[in-house]
Design a protein around this motif. Structure first.
Motif, PDB file in Angstrom:
ATOM      1  N   GLN A  64       0.868  -1.028  -0.575  1.00 25.05           N
ATOM      2  CA  GLN A  64       0.327  -0.846   0.362  1.00 25.05           C
ATOM      3  C   GLN A  64       1.239   0.741   0.194  1.00 25.05           C
ATOM      4  N   HIS A  65       2.201   0.886   0.943  1.00 20.98           N
ATOM      5  CA  HIS A  65       3.191   2.367   0.622  1.00 20.98           C
ATOM      6  C   HIS A  65       4.011   2.928  -0.959  1.00 20.98           C
ATOM      7  N   ARG A  66       3.850   1.339  -0.795  1.00 24.26           N
ATOM      8  CA  ARG A  66       4.576   1.000  -2.572  1.00 24.26           C
ATOM      9  C   ARG A  66       3.664   2.242  -3.464  1.00 24.26           C
ATOM     10  N   SER A  69       2.778   6.319  -1.949  1.00 21.94           N
ATOM     11  CA  SER A  69       3.335   7.584  -0.996  1.00 21.94           C
ATOM     12  C   SER A  69       3.731   7.853  -2.543  1.00 21.94           C
ATOM     13  N   THR A 191      10.206  -4.826   1.026  1.00 22.98           N
ATOM     14  CA  THR A 191       9.850  -4.632   2.268  1.00 22.98           C
ATOM     15  C   THR A 191       8.948  -5.975   3.718  1.00 22.98           C
ATOM     16  N   PRO A 197      -2.166  -2.637   6.002  1.00 21.91           N
ATOM     17  CA  PRO A 197      -2.117  -0.666   5.528  1.00 21.91           C
ATOM     18  C   PRO A 197      -3.077  -0.300   6.532  1.00 21.91           C
ATOM     19  N   THR A 198      -2.847   0.899   6.226  1.00 21.28           N
ATOM     20  CA  THR A 198      -3.527   2.008   6.566  1.00 21.28           C
ATOM     21  C   THR A 198      -4.961   2.434   6.294  1.00 21.28           C
TER      22      THR A 198
END
Length: 212
Positions: A64-66, A69, A191, A197-198
């Motif tokens: 999710q961050h990848r 962001s 990772t 995930p947020t």
């Protein structure tokens, strides 16, 4: 490895699983809960209520961050119908970057395109017989609030319809509106699989109903 969901978000669907901003007397807006009956899947980024197209969801935090962001600058490509016969000068300005209230946008890839073969939008885009429309393909590497709409307005061509076609290597190809497809992908060794995930706002755990 992580599971990734590709969803073709229809027009006027929230990119979250609940609508807690509805005031008394207003009908609730359509949410992801009506379309995606998969536990623990959360959007990697957002797509405006009045925009259509590709939305990615995952239960894997690093993935999710990848995707979401701003620091990682994952490219996103949009098909944009604008009001008016878009000029070469406007396309050049969009590519170079335009100045918005929150600063100048990064350089973008932009080209004029033929009208793509798409599903009908409901309700349809308002048309005026005396004003032509045109289509552009715009690729950006940032995600400010309503950025594409503000960019086209800044060069004199308001957005009428906005469809996100691509995020990174993933596209809408073969995916009808309201449908989703699941993939299992290998993550880079940097990772940390398993991290949750947020959640997009609102922060409460999403209420889920039976999807279609």
């Amino acid at each position: 490895m992580a599971e990734l969901i590709l969803f073709n978000k229809p027009f006027q669907v929230l990119s979250q699983f609940t609508d807690e901003s509805t005031t008394a007397g207003q009908a609730p807006r359509s949410t992801l809960a009506e379309w995606i009956p998969i536990p623990d899947a959360y959007p990697a980024g957002r797509l405006d209520y009045d925009s259509e197209g590709l939305l990615l969801l995952t239960s894997d935090g690093p993935l999710q961050h990848r995707i979401a962001s701003p620091a990682l600058k994952m490219a996103k490509t949009y098909w944009v119908q604008v009001e008016g016969d878009v000029s070469a000068g406007a396309i050049e300005a969009l590519g170079a970057g335009v100045t918005l209230k929150d600063g100048r946008t990064r350089p973008a890839k932009v080209r004029r395109m033929k009208e793509p073969k798409l599903w009908p939008r409901v309700p349809a885009v308002r048309r005026r017989d005396t004003v032509p429309t045109s289509w552009i393909e715009l690729t950006i590497t940032e995600g400010r609030n309503r950025q594409v709409r503000r960019m086209t307005a800044a060069v004199g061509f308001p957005t009428l319809r906005l469809i996100r076609y691509r995020i990174g290597d993933w596209t809408l190809d073969g995916l009808e509106p309201g449908k989703y497809r699941k993939f299992v992908i290998n993550l880079p060794k940097t990772t940390q699989p398993g991290k949750r995930p947020t959640r997009a706002q609102p922060a409460k755990a999403p209420r889920r109903t039976q999807g279609s």
